[in-house]
Motif scaffolding. Structure first.
Motif, PDB file in Angstrom:
ATOM      1  N   SER A   4       0.850  -1.191   0.000  1.00 60.83           N
ATOM      2  CA  SER A   4       0.000   0.000   0.000  1.00 60.83           C
ATOM      3  C   SER A   4       0.883   1.238   0.000  1.00 60.83           C
ATOM      4  O   SER A   4       2.081   1.170   0.281  1.00 60.83           O
ATOM      5  CB  SER A   4      -0.926   0.009   1.227  1.00 60.83           C
ATOM      6  OG  SER A   4      -0.173   0.032   2.419  1.00 60.83           O
ATOM      7  N   LEU A  23       3.399   1.104 -10.440  1.00 60.36           N
ATOM      8  CA  LEU A  23       4.203   0.079  -9.784  1.00 60.36           C
ATOM      9  C   LEU A  23       4.957  -0.698 -10.853  1.00 60.36           C
ATOM     10  O   LEU A  23       4.348  -1.211 -11.792  1.00 60.36           O
ATOM     11  CB  LEU A  23       3.307  -0.870  -8.983  1.00 60.36           C
ATOM     12  CG  LEU A  23       3.965  -2.121  -8.395  1.00 60.36           C
ATOM     13  CD1 LEU A  23       5.014  -1.745  -7.347  1.00 60.36           C
ATOM     14  CD2 LEU A  23       2.906  -3.041  -7.804  1.00 60.36           C
ATOM     15  N   ALA A  36       1.349  -2.297 -12.618  1.00 58.72           N
ATOM     16  CA  ALA A  36       0.020  -1.723 -12.377  1.00 58.72           C
ATOM     17  C   ALA A  36       0.115  -0.211 -12.321  1.00 58.72           C
ATOM     18  O   ALA A  36       1.166   0.344 -12.002  1.00 58.72           O
ATOM     19  CB  ALA A  36      -0.555  -2.246 -11.056  1.00 58.72           C
ATOM     20  N   ARG A  38      -2.373   3.005 -10.755  1.00 60.93           N
ATOM     21  CA  ARG A  38      -3.548   3.347  -9.955  1.00 60.93           C
ATOM     22  C   ARG A  38      -3.530   4.844  -9.665  1.00 60.93           C
ATOM     23  O   ARG A  38      -2.531   5.515  -9.857  1.00 60.93           O
ATOM     24  CB  ARG A  38      -3.545   2.602  -8.610  1.00 60.93           C
ATOM     25  CG  ARG A  38      -3.592   1.083  -8.727  1.00 60.93           C
ATOM     26  CD  ARG A  38      -5.005   0.622  -9.044  1.00 60.93           C
ATOM     27  NE  ARG A  38      -5.129  -0.820  -9.010  1.00 60.93           N
ATOM     28  CZ  ARG A  38      -4.878  -1.628 -10.035  1.00 60.93           C
ATOM     29  NH1 ARG A  38      -4.442  -1.136 -11.174  1.00 60.93           N
ATOM     30  NH2 ARG A  38      -5.055  -2.927  -9.936  1.00 60.93           N
ATOM     31  N   ILE A  46      -3.529   4.177  -1.838  1.00 63.05           N
ATOM     32  CA  ILE A  46      -3.764   3.051  -2.744  1.00 63.05           C
ATOM     33  C   ILE A  46      -3.554   1.810  -1.888  1.00 63.05           C
ATOM     34  O   ILE A  46      -2.469   1.589  -1.352  1.00 63.05           O
ATOM     35  CB  ILE A  46      -2.799   3.045  -3.939  1.00 63.05           C
ATOM     36  CG1 ILE A  46      -2.989   4.312  -4.766  1.00 63.05           C
ATOM     37  CG2 ILE A  46      -3.019   1.785  -4.787  1.00 63.05           C
ATOM     38  CD1 ILE A  46      -1.971   4.486  -5.874  1.00 63.05           C
ATOM     39  N   TRP A  49      -3.319  -3.176  -5.489  1.00 64.61           N
ATOM     40  CA  TRP A  49      -2.634  -3.053  -6.776  1.00 64.61           C
ATOM     41  C   TRP A  49      -3.132  -4.078  -7.781  1.00 64.61           C
ATOM     42  O   TRP A  49      -2.681  -4.095  -8.918  1.00 64.61           O
ATOM     43  CB  TRP A  49      -1.120  -3.176  -6.577  1.00 64.61           C
ATOM     44  CG  TRP A  49      -0.588  -1.976  -5.884  1.00 64.61           C
ATOM     45  CD1 TRP A  49      -0.391  -1.814  -4.554  1.00 64.61           C
ATOM     46  CD2 TRP A  49      -0.246  -0.731  -6.493  1.00 64.61           C
ATOM     47  NE1 TRP A  49       0.058  -0.541  -4.294  1.00 64.61           N
ATOM     48  CE2 TRP A  49       0.164   0.140  -5.471  1.00 64.61           C
ATOM     49  CE3 TRP A  49      -0.250  -0.268  -7.809  1.00 64.61           C
ATOM     50  CZ2 TRP A  49       0.574   1.445  -5.725  1.00 64.61           C
ATOM     51  CZ3 TRP A  49       0.159   1.025  -8.064  1.00 64.61           C
ATOM     52  CH2 TRP A  49       0.562   1.878  -7.030  1.00 64.61           C
ATOM     53  N   LEU A  60       7.839   2.494  -7.037  1.00 64.83           N
ATOM     54  CA  LEU A  60       6.621   3.277  -7.203  1.00 64.83           C
ATOM     55  C   LEU A  60       7.030   4.615  -7.804  1.00 64.83           C
ATOM     56  O   LEU A  60       7.949   5.269  -7.299  1.00 64.83           O
ATOM     57  CB  LEU A  60       5.933   3.511  -5.860  1.00 64.83           C
ATOM     58  CG  LEU A  60       5.323   2.286  -5.182  1.00 64.83           C
ATOM     59  CD1 LEU A  60       4.839   2.643  -3.781  1.00 64.83           C
ATOM     60  CD2 LEU A  60       4.190   1.715  -6.019  1.00 64.83           C
TER      61      LEU A  60
END
Length: 104
Positions: A4, A23, A36, A38, A46, A49, A60
């Motif tokens: 997260s 990610l 991913a 987001r 977040i 994922w 990230l």
């Protein structure tokens, strides 16, 4: 692996909502592969994922252009050795500085 993140806008004193975050995973050859993308929720978080990768090196990349004129993006690379643990990677952003740490 449970991962997260939480983005806090220190200049405004509130969570950074609707911020794009990607990610990526690095393979043995050192090549980064997107896993991913987001956007942070209203609380700047977040939580999901959509994937549960195992141990490895990840990063990230936060699209901070709307929050910082100096840092258009912030990239935080980290290593996961125990995929059974939860990993929380928060970002505290201000116009000319940022910090991150392993949270809980």
């Amino acid at each position: 692996m449970s991962l997260s993140t939480h983005v806090l806008d220190a200049a405004r004193g509130r969570p950074a909502a609707d911020l794009a975050v990607r990610l990526d995973e690095r393979d043995a050859a050192g090549t980064w592969t997107p896993l991913a993308e987001r956007r942070t929720d209203a609380d700047g978080r977040i939580r999901d994922w959509g994937r549960t990768p195992g141990a490895g090196t990840f990063r990230l990349t936060f699209d901070t252009a709307g929050l910082s004129d100096f840092y258009p993006e912030v990239t935080v690379a980290f290593r996961i050795t125990d995929p059974g643990q939860h990993h929380h990677v928060p970002l505290l952003l201000s116009p000319f500085a940022y910090s991150t740490y392993r949270g809980s």
